[in-house]
Design a protein around this motif. Structure first.
Motif, short mmCIF file in Angstrom:
data_model
loop_
_atom_site.label_atom_id
_atom_site.label_comp_id
_atom_site.label_asym_id
_atom_site.label_seq_id
_atom_site.Cartn_x
_atom_site.Cartn_y
_atom_site.Cartn_z
N GLU A 56 0.65 -10.69 7.91
CA GLU A 56 1.01 -9.26 7.87
C GLU A 56 2.22 -9.16 7.16
O GLU A 56 3.22 -9.92 6.92
CB GLU A 56 1.51 -8.75 9.43
N GLU A 57 2.54 -7.65 6.65
CA GLU A 57 3.75 -7.56 6.10
C GLU A 57 5.02 -7.52 6.66
O GLU A 57 6.01 -7.74 6.33
CB GLU A 57 3.67 -6.02 5.34
N SER A 58 4.87 -7.37 8.10
CA SER A 58 5.82 -7.68 9.10
C SER A 58 6.34 -8.80 9.11
O SER A 58 7.60 -9.13 9.44
CB SER A 58 5.33 -6.92 10.54
N GLN A 59 5.49 -9.91 8.63
CA GLN A 59 5.88 -11.11 8.89
C GLN A 59 6.74 -11.55 7.40
O GLN A 59 7.48 -12.36 7.73
CB GLN A 59 4.84 -12.02 9.19
N ASN A 61 7.86 -9.98 3.48
CA ASN A 61 7.45 -8.97 2.35
C ASN A 61 8.07 -9.59 1.22
O ASN A 61 9.34 -9.86 1.19
CB ASN A 61 8.24 -7.67 2.64
N TYR A 103 13.13 -19.04 8.52
CA TYR A 103 12.39 -18.19 9.74
C TYR A 103 11.56 -19.09 10.35
O TYR A 103 11.01 -20.08 10.23
CB TYR A 103 11.52 -17.09 9.17
N SER A 115 3.55 -14.87 15.82
CA SER A 115 4.61 -13.91 16.22
C SER A 115 5.23 -13.19 15.14
O SER A 115 5.30 -13.95 14.12
CB SER A 115 5.57 -14.47 17.16
N ASP A 116 6.16 -12.31 15.15
CA ASP A 116 6.93 -11.81 14.15
C ASP A 116 8.09 -12.89 14.10
O ASP A 116 8.33 -13.64 15.08
CB ASP A 116 7.41 -10.41 14.68
N GLU A 341 -4.88 -3.88 0.69
CA GLU A 341 -4.84 -2.63 1.54
C GLU A 341 -5.89 -1.74 0.82
O GLU A 341 -6.26 -1.73 -0.68
CB GLU A 341 -3.54 -1.99 1.61
#
Length: 529
Positions: A56-59, A61, A103, A115-116, A341
């Motif tokens: 995911e892009e939230s994880q 970028n 991270y 998780s994020d 996307e």
């Protein structure tokens, strides 16, 4: 026998963990999305690509990340029902500074959801998490020192991680300055028979690469260096099939055997590794003095090793061809810096086809419409069929051999004022643009066009077929050594990819439809190459 490498093509920096009877290896993905490949085995011989961690892009970028930046050296561990994955997102790497953000993500299942990310630090790359017997957790990573009067590889630093506070706590301590081999990185901590063992990579990730070991009775040190270091290397042994051996990680099997997975490279010609850095495995044993050795005594990587005392476990063969009948991309496909996307990649708008809408050029580190897979065999073929109706020369679509923004070979359909709809080859070598204008042909009457690359070692040839006709060669035989880790002005880390792509430099989002993609590997050189 087990034949190395076990993970072929761009699969570097392996981190292995065993959970009951299952083995998982995490490998680096750099600027390619999704981030961190997870490979699965039950016998350490047969492996399959199982999943990815950063989906995911939230994880993650990576928009704007330079070539060969992004996700470096993941560390995969497991403790008390939870998988832990540590990784670095590198934002700059050339010059005196390196921006390296570390991270942590977690998941109760290897297949996620993960998780994020929890931010840890940015003091250096190659972070690793160690779970001690007393329940405490410790982060180790190499320390980057930008001061020119110092060694830029400033040692291995240790700091405690608090699960409750979700952050690093306490004092950061430099526990190991390395050995005379230098360039100390990729730390992993293990505990055995009262000793903390610190496994590191040294010598750089090229042809002087090595794995070295030190140990201490206290996690804080001081660490005693193995008197026979390096414990693994192919340095100065050009006759070896496996080069660049280093960056290792060890695991104990349920049968009490020990294995090390480690980074290697296989030169296609001279010192050029088109396939990038790969993963091999060695049988290991502990000697009477408590030091780790390759089974058999030498410290050179073995091309073939005896199987482990584990039940054989095979996986179904991967299909050679993707007909794009699923609504999701297959697991071997990758995109650059961002996830696919619907605005530019769709498998549902025209069922049975991959539709790509053109965006930015190959120079872009932001929004390319490129989907690609690793080249995993030295001799291989790739082909596709596309339908594309360009309106002008700023619109292009086709198949590409892609290393990074500086090096690629592009067999593409476009439009020319004289030829009309046309087919030709363009490439860049170390950023220098080259057009094979003598080979460019008109295909004005073509509704569909099949494209093919045939790669044998350092050479590639291009072919096309119009409206279902016979294959016809186009352009010269190309030397593709520039599509390698060593092919640029600076050392690089990713290996060659084979991809499908569309560019629309006018910004109108012209689309191309791809009917299928076939990738096959060959053990015998085709006639004429």
């Amino acid at each position: 026998m087990i034949e190395n490498p076990i993970l072929t093509g761009f699969n570097p920096d392996p981190s292995i963990v065993r959970v009951d009877e299952d083995y998982y290896i995490a490998t680096s993905t750099f600027e390619w999305f999704p981030g961190v490949q997870i490979h699965h085995s039950r016998d350490l011989k047969h492996w399959r690509l199982l999943t990815h961690v950063l989906t995911e892009e939230s994880q993650i970028n990576m928009v704007g990340d330079p070539d060969s930046c992004g996700i470096w050296a993941p560390c995969l561990t497991y403790d008390n029902g939870l998988f832990y994955l540590i990784y670095t997102d590198v934002k700059s790497r050339l010059g005196v500074f390196k921006d390296t953000h570390n991270y942590l993500v977690t998941s109760p299942s290897i297949e996620g959801p993960w998780s994020d990310p929890v931010y840890l630090n940015s003091s250096g790359f190659d972070p690793s998490l160690f779970h001690d017997e007393d329940g405490r957790k410790w982060l180790v990573n190499m320390l980057w020192d930008h001061r020119t009067k110092h060694n830029s590889f400033g040692g291995i630093v240790l700091q405690e991680y608090s699960v409750q506070q979700r952050k690093l706590i306490g004092e950061r301590k430099n526990i190991f300055l390395g050995t005379p081999i230098k360039s100390t990185e990729a730390p992993h901590l293990y505990k055995r028979n009262g000793y903390y063992y610190l496994l590191t990579a040294e010598g750089g990730t090229g042809y002087e690469h090595a794995a070295t070991m030190a140990r201490s009775k206290s996690i804080l040190g001081p660490y005693e260096i193995d008197p026979q270091n390096p414990i693994l290397t192919s340095s100065k042994r050009k006759e070896l099939y496996l080069q660049k051996a280093g960056h290792g990680c060890i695991v104990e099997t349920q049968a009490g055997e020990w294995a090390m997975v480690h980074l290697v490279g296989r030169p296609v010609a001279d010192d050029f590794c088109i396939l990038g850095r790969e993963t091999a495995i060695q049988k290991m044993e502990w000697n009477e003095e408590g030091w780790l050795r390759i089974k058999g005594g030498d410290n050179a990587p073995n091309h073939r090793i005896q199987e482990f005392s584990l039940p054989e476990h095979t996986f179904p063969a991967e299909p050679d061809i993707d007909h794009f009948i699923s609504s999701k991309l297959g697991i071997h496909w990758n995109t650059l810096r961002l996830p696919a996307e619907e605005t530019w990649l769709t498998l549902t708008e025209r069922p049975g086809y991959l539709r790509l809408r053109g965006r930015e050029s190959f120079n872009s580190k932001h929004r390319q419409s490129l989907v690609a897979r690793r080249q995993q065999g030295m001799n291989c073929e790739a082909e596709t069929m596309l339908e594309f109706q360009p309106d002008h020369f700023q619109q292009m679509a086709g198949m590409v051999l892609y290393y990074d923004t500086q090096d690629y070979v592009y067999l593409r359909v476009s439009r020319d004022e004289l030829l009309g709809k046309c087919l030709g080859i363009v490439r860049t070598v170390n950023g220098k643009w080259e057009e094979f204008s003598d080979s460019e042909i008109s295909i004005e009457q073509a509704e569909s066009c099949k494209l093919k690359f045939v790669i044998v070692g350092r050479n590639a040839c291009c072919y096309y077929a119009i409206n279902g006709g016979e294959w016809t060669p186009i352009g010269p035989k190309l030397d593709i050594l520039h599509l390698s880790d060593e092919g640029g002005d600076f050392i690089r880390f990713t290996g060659n990819f084979i991809g499908l792509c569309v560019q629309d430099l006018s910004g109108t989002g012209k689309h191309a439809d791809f009917d299928y993609f076939r990738y096959t590997e060959q053990s015998i050189n085709p006639v004429g190459l």
